[in-house]
Design a protein around this motif. Structure first.
Motif, PDB file in Angstrom:
ATOM      1  N   UNK A 141      -4.427  -2.169  12.105  1.00  0.00           N
ATOM      2  CA  UNK A 141      -3.499  -3.134  11.486  1.00  0.00           C
ATOM      3  C   UNK A 141      -4.198  -4.301  10.768  1.00  0.00           C
ATOM      4  N   UNK A 142      -5.193  -4.974  11.392  1.00  0.00           N
ATOM      5  CA  UNK A 142      -5.826  -6.074  10.648  1.00  0.00           C
ATOM      6  C   UNK A 142      -6.607  -5.595   9.418  1.00  0.00           C
ATOM      7  N   UNK A 143      -7.211  -4.429   9.502  1.00  0.00           N
ATOM      8  CA  UNK A 143      -7.953  -3.911   8.352  1.00  0.00           C
ATOM      9  C   UNK A 143      -6.985  -3.509   7.235  1.00  0.00           C
ATOM     10  N   UNK A 144      -5.829  -2.967   7.597  1.00  0.00           N
ATOM     11  CA  UNK A 144      -4.812  -2.610   6.590  1.00  0.00           C
ATOM     12  C   UNK A 144      -4.322  -3.875   5.886  1.00  0.00           C
ATOM     13  N   UNK A 145      -4.121  -4.931   6.637  1.00  0.00           N
ATOM     14  CA  UNK A 145      -3.682  -6.197   6.043  1.00  0.00           C
ATOM     15  C   UNK A 145      -4.755  -6.758   5.108  1.00  0.00           C
ATOM     16  N   UNK A 146      -5.995  -6.733   5.567  1.00  0.00           N
ATOM     17  CA  UNK A 146      -7.104  -7.225   4.739  1.00  0.00           C
ATOM     18  C   UNK A 146      -7.255  -6.383   3.471  1.00  0.00           C
ATOM     19  N   UNK A 147      -7.148  -5.069   3.627  1.00  0.00           N
ATOM     20  CA  UNK A 147      -7.282  -4.170   2.471  1.00  0.00           C
ATOM     21  C   UNK A 147      -6.201  -4.449   1.433  1.00  0.00           C
ATOM     22  N   UNK A 148      -4.986  -4.727   1.883  1.00  0.00           N
ATOM     23  CA  UNK A 148      -3.890  -5.017   0.953  1.00  0.00           C
ATOM     24  C   UNK A 148      -4.092  -6.369   0.285  1.00  0.00           C
ATOM     25  N   UNK A 149      -4.468  -7.374   1.058  1.00  0.00           N
ATOM     26  CA  UNK A 149      -4.638  -8.721   0.505  1.00  0.00           C
ATOM     27  C   UNK A 149      -5.796  -8.792  -0.485  1.00  0.00           C
ATOM     28  N   UNK A 150      -6.905  -8.159  -0.126  1.00  0.00           N
ATOM     29  CA  UNK A 150      -8.113  -8.247  -0.953  1.00  0.00           C
ATOM     30  C   UNK A 150      -8.258  -7.080  -1.924  1.00  0.00           C
TER      31      UNK A 150
END
Length: 145
Positions: free
Chosen positions: A115-124
């Protein structure tokens, strides 16, 4: 098939497909072109040579299409699996800003970091290779076509 998978060894090469079948298909096509050239020069067996060349061209097209179809079907399955996994872990769907290639890269992340990596991938808007390199707890996928 390796027992432990990571970024360095996760790409799958299927020897029979990537080496044997591709080499044989290419040799048959080259042979058909040589046969066609000789047939045209001699003025004999031109129809046979055209059939042979056409058939070998069909084999090349089939070789390329079959691989593409298998990969597309598997990509769709991975997208559905990762969408479900994210929903089960967070109660929310994956961010719609994530591309299919990013989602496919995220499948290697363990449940704790997904979940945190998916959020980071979407944001960045991380590249798929960057996503894979960011995974600390690698989740192997030995069934990729």
């Amino acid at each position: 098939m390796p027992t432990s998978q990571n970024y360095a060894n996760h790409k799958r090469i299927h020897g029979l497909y990537h080496f044997a079948l591709s080499l044989v298909t290419l040799l048959v096509f080259i042979g058909s072109l040589i046969y066609l050239g000789k047939a045209l020069a001699d003025g004999e067996h031109v129809w046979n040579a055209l059939l042979f060349t056409g058939t070998s061209l069909c084999l090349i097209i089939l070789f390329l299409i079959v691989r593409g179809y298998a990969a597309k079907v598997q990509d769709r399955a991975i997208r559905a699996e990762e969408q479900l996994r994210h929903f089960m872990l967070t109660g929310k769907p994956l961010d719609s800003r994530l591309s299919l290639k990013q989602i496919i890269a995220l499948r290697f992340a363990g449940d704790d970091e997904f979940p945190p990596l998916a959020e980071k991938a979407a944001q960045e808007q991380m590249a798929p290779s960057s996503i894979k390199q960011a995974v600390r707890n690698w989740r192997a996928d030995h069934h990729r076509v």
